[in-house]
Design a protein around this motif. Structure first.
Motif, PDB file in Angstrom:
ATOM      1  N   CYS A 260     116.099  31.697  51.618  1.00  0.00           N
ATOM      2  CA  CYS A 260     115.146  31.195  52.251  1.00  0.00           C
ATOM      3  C   CYS A 260     114.698  31.681  53.479  1.00  0.00           C
ATOM      4  CB  CYS A 260     115.767  29.690  52.542  1.00  0.00           C
ATOM      5  SG  CYS A 260     114.630  28.092  52.309  1.00  0.00           S
ATOM      6  N   SER A 261     114.589  33.106  53.736  1.00  0.00           N
ATOM      7  CA  SER A 261     113.972  33.614  54.726  1.00  0.00           C
ATOM      8  C   SER A 261     112.652  34.092  54.577  1.00  0.00           C
ATOM      9  CB  SER A 261     114.941  34.766  55.121  1.00  0.00           C
ATOM     10  OG  SER A 261     115.025  35.757  53.841  1.00  0.00           O
ATOM     11  N   TRP A 262     111.866  33.872  55.595  1.00  0.00           N
ATOM     12  CA  TRP A 262     110.387  34.402  55.325  1.00  0.00           C
ATOM     13  C   TRP A 262     110.418  35.741  56.034  1.00  0.00           C
ATOM     14  CZ3 TRP A 262     106.679  31.623  53.087  1.00  0.00           C
ATOM     15  CH2 TRP A 262     106.820  30.322  52.747  1.00  0.00           C
ATOM     16  N   VAL A 263     109.064  36.292  55.686  1.00  0.00           N
ATOM     17  CA  VAL A 263     108.892  37.656  56.071  1.00  0.00           C
ATOM     18  C   VAL A 263     107.086  37.741  56.211  1.00  0.00           C
ATOM     19  CG1 VAL A 263     108.694  40.211  55.547  1.00  0.00           C
ATOM     20  CG2 VAL A 263     110.656  39.158  55.058  1.00  0.00           C
ATOM     21  N   ALA A 264     106.939  38.222  57.351  1.00  0.00           N
ATOM     22  CA  ALA A 264     105.281  38.102  57.823  1.00  0.00           C
ATOM     23  C   ALA A 264     104.760  39.178  56.885  1.00  0.00           C
ATOM     24  CB  ALA A 264     105.134  38.086  59.168  1.00  0.00           C
ATOM     25  N   ALA A 265     103.355  38.984  56.770  1.00  0.00           N
ATOM     26  CA  ALA A 265     102.690  39.927  55.847  1.00  0.00           C
ATOM     27  C   ALA A 265     102.460  41.315  56.478  1.00  0.00           C
ATOM     28  CB  ALA A 265     101.179  39.150  55.583  1.00  0.00           C
ATOM     29  N   GLU A 266     102.685  41.269  57.796  1.00  0.00           N
ATOM     30  CA  GLU A 266     102.223  42.583  58.694  1.00  0.00           C
ATOM     31  C   GLU A 266     103.617  43.357  58.280  1.00  0.00           C
ATOM     32  OE1 GLU A 266     102.192  39.693  59.859  1.00  0.00           O
ATOM     33  OE2 GLU A 266     100.177  39.414  60.459  1.00  0.00           O
ATOM     34  N   THR A 267     104.634  42.935  57.921  1.00  0.00           N
ATOM     35  CA  THR A 267     105.800  43.798  57.389  1.00  0.00           C
ATOM     36  C   THR A 267     105.639  44.026  55.961  1.00  0.00           C
ATOM     37  OG1 THR A 267     107.374  41.647  57.260  1.00  0.00           O
ATOM     38  CG2 THR A 267     107.165  42.976  59.394  1.00  0.00           C
ATOM     39  N   VAL A 268     105.239  43.381  55.221  1.00  0.00           N
ATOM     40  CA  VAL A 268     104.933  43.505  53.744  1.00  0.00           C
ATOM     41  C   VAL A 268     104.238  44.818  53.228  1.00  0.00           C
ATOM     42  CG1 VAL A 268     104.507  42.642  51.327  1.00  0.00           C
ATOM     43  CG2 VAL A 268     105.296  41.143  53.293  1.00  0.00           C
ATOM     44  N   ALA A 269     103.228  44.983  54.258  1.00  0.00           N
ATOM     45  CA  ALA A 269     102.483  46.221  54.112  1.00  0.00           C
ATOM     46  C   ALA A 269     101.704  46.192  52.632  1.00  0.00           C
ATOM     47  CB  ALA A 269     103.206  47.308  54.125  1.00  0.00           C
TER      48      ALA A 269
END
Length: 546
Positions: A260-269
């Motif tokens: 249940c942890s979010w990752v911002a799109a900027e780090t998804v690349a």
């Protein structure tokens, strides 16, 4: 038993023309008329028992450069195809409509094409484009049986306008759909969806978020976003609108559902052209191709009918220049069935100064051929609406609720995707009150749940389970679901497979079926200026045991 035949229609004022059947090459053909039509309807008539069960009939045009062009397919489950020429598309070089049969001709049943066929399609005038009708607006106190216009809008920051929920009827009567107001209030007293709170002392609730951007490792509070589950372990959040009616500055997030942890799109690349931030759009995952399809939505006065595709294997975005026509839509529903996207209802823009209109049309997008078309649908379909839900259970699409100013709905319709036929459902049990902007998700292969929504006055926090076997509603009381009123939120089903659960495959081509195990809920608003950024997961077994 009727002889199996295939017909084509290319004019609204001509009878269907029967195609010639060549048994040696096992194909149906007809010459295209001059001038070439702008649209074609191709359908089969009779029993498919003459062919093997896996038979597919391609609908092609031939004669142009580069070989035949496929417009779509006919199958025993999908016996009709509608195709419309795109703007600026030239197909004057195409000469023949050809339908090769991909399957075996069996010895049973009638022989296809045993009767004398016609060999050419009728000449025709241009088929009128499929555009929503523009009826004159009717007074609010008068019933309208056609498409109604939406008269309410909300002023956004910068002077732009966005669609808003309708007010509920002034009466507190127990009547079900449709609910109508006797006299519409003045614009100054209308209730607007998620309008920022005015004046001191306004409570936003314990989980509400009004920050325009995320301050940590979670998305900012918002409503109108799209949330899409990717194989059960990942979910993608796209778009939305938050505090002060601003579009989110952190529009895209990736969720790891196990932690249940979010990752911002900027780090998804993710590479390629990403969708512009919007609300009222849909995001649909196809497990076969492992792609996400983002369609429609609106932003201020800008409306979208583009299709953005995310290939989750390479995490790359791209867009398609689809053939055919589909209007710009928002607050519609999109469901995946056999690799195609079924889009129903929604809001479409009208020329100024007319108010926006609601749609009662069904559109299908075929990703394989990158084409939009409208099928021929039988039966009594739902009235024009937006903000409704559509849940696919056992090849049947259950459409519930929604609104079209000033009417809010709580009726249920089924679209049988095998027969392409609508029917209204006679339900038992106390149904949910009329609402829109509620959340809906499948619980099993015979039930789904709806939660929250907006009834025109307030955001709701009640929940109901619908049983598709006996068409019954049951109220669901759950401490987490009923904690806060919530509308414009997202609720999706997370699935696992029997293979993941420990079962051993019995055949080489065995494919495990996805099994729902958890509900994932995110965001929404309370219609009092508060926007939620919380993420909740509920075991489905726990929900069914309530």
């Amino acid at each position: 038993m009727e002889d199996f035949s295939i017909y084509a229609v290319c004019s609204t004022d001509q009878v269907p023309c029967k195609l010639r059947c060549d048994l040696e090459s096992l194909q149906f053909t007809a010459a295209l008329p001059d001038p070439r039509p702008d649209a074609l309807v191709v359908f089969s008539r009779g029993d498919w028992c003459s062919f093997s069960a896996d038979t597919v009939i391609d609908v092609q045009v031939t004669g142009g450069e580069g070989g035949p062009r496929t417009l779509g397919t006919l199958t025993p489950k999908n016996r009709c195809l509608y195709w419309e020429r795109g703007v600026g598309e030239n197909w004057e070089d195409w000469e023949t409509l050809r339908l090769p049969v991909q399957g075996k001709l069996l010895g049973k049943g009638p022989v296809p094409g045993s009767k004398d066929p016609q060999t050419a399609l009728c000449k025709t005038e241009k088929t009128p484009k499929l555009q929503p009708p523009h009826p004159p607006p009717a007074p609010a106190v008068k019933e309208s049986h056609g498409k109604r216009k939406r008269g309410m809008r909300v002023k956004e920051e910068g002077g732009d306008e966005e669609n808003a929920c309708p007010n509920s009827p002034a009466s507190s009567s127990k009547r079900t759909t449709p609910r109508r107001r006797v006299k519409p209030p003045a614009r100054a007293s209308q209730t607007r969806l998620f309008e920022p709170a005015q004046g001191p002392g306004k409570s936003e609730g314990p989980s509400a978020s009004t920050a325009p951007a995320s301050t940590g490792g979670t998305p900012s509070g918002r409503w109108g976003q799209a949330l899409c589950s990717i194989g059960g372990q990942t979910a993608l959040l796209i778009g939305g609108q938050g505090s002060r009616m601003q579009f989110c500055k952190d529009p895209m997030w990736k969720l790891h559902t196990e932690t249940c942890s979010w990752v911002a799109a900027e780090t998804v690349a993710a590479a390629g052209p990403t969708p512009e931030c919007r609300i009222g759009h849909t995001a649909t995952f196809d497990p076969e191709t492992e792609r996400i399809y983002v369609f429609g939505g609106s932003k201020n006065k800008k409306w979208f009918n583009d299709v953005h595709i995310l290939a989750t294997k390479t995490w790359r975005w791209f867009t398609v220049e689809a053939m055919g026509k589909v209007p710009a839509l928002a607050y519609h529903s999109t469901s995946l069935f056999r690799g195609e996207l079924f889009v129903f209802g929604g809001v479409f823009p009208m020329p100024h100064p007319e108010p926006d209109g609601c749609s009662d049309s069904l559109y299908i997008f075929d990703p394989q051929h990158e084409i939009w078309y409208q099928p021929i649908v039988l039966g009594e379909g739902p009235a024009a609406r937006s903000g409704h839900s559509a849940c696919l259970i056992q090849r049947k699409l259950y459409v519930f609720g929604g609104w079209d100013t000033p009417v809010c709905f709580n009726d249920m319709h089924i679209l049988d995707l095998g027969l392409m036929e609508f029917s209204k459902v006679d339900v038992s049990g106390a149904p949910p009150s009329p609402r829109s902007w509620h959340a809906c998700a499948a619980l099993s292969d015979s039930s789904f749940v709806i939660h929250g929504g907006y009834d025109g006055n307030i955001a709701l926090k009640d929940s109901f389970i619908f049983n598709t076997v006996n068409n019954s509603w049951t109220a669901l009381v759950h401490p987490i679901l009923s904690a806060l009123p919530r509308a414009g939120h997202s609720m999706v089903t997370l699935t696992t497979t029997e293979e993941e659960a420990g079962s051993e495959p019995t055949e080489e081509d065995w494919r495990p079926e996805p099994r729902p195990h958890t509900l994932l809920i995110f965001g929404g608003g309370d219609n009092e200026g508060g926007f939620y950024s919380d993420t909740m997961t509920l075991p489905i077994d726990e929900v069914l045991d309530q």
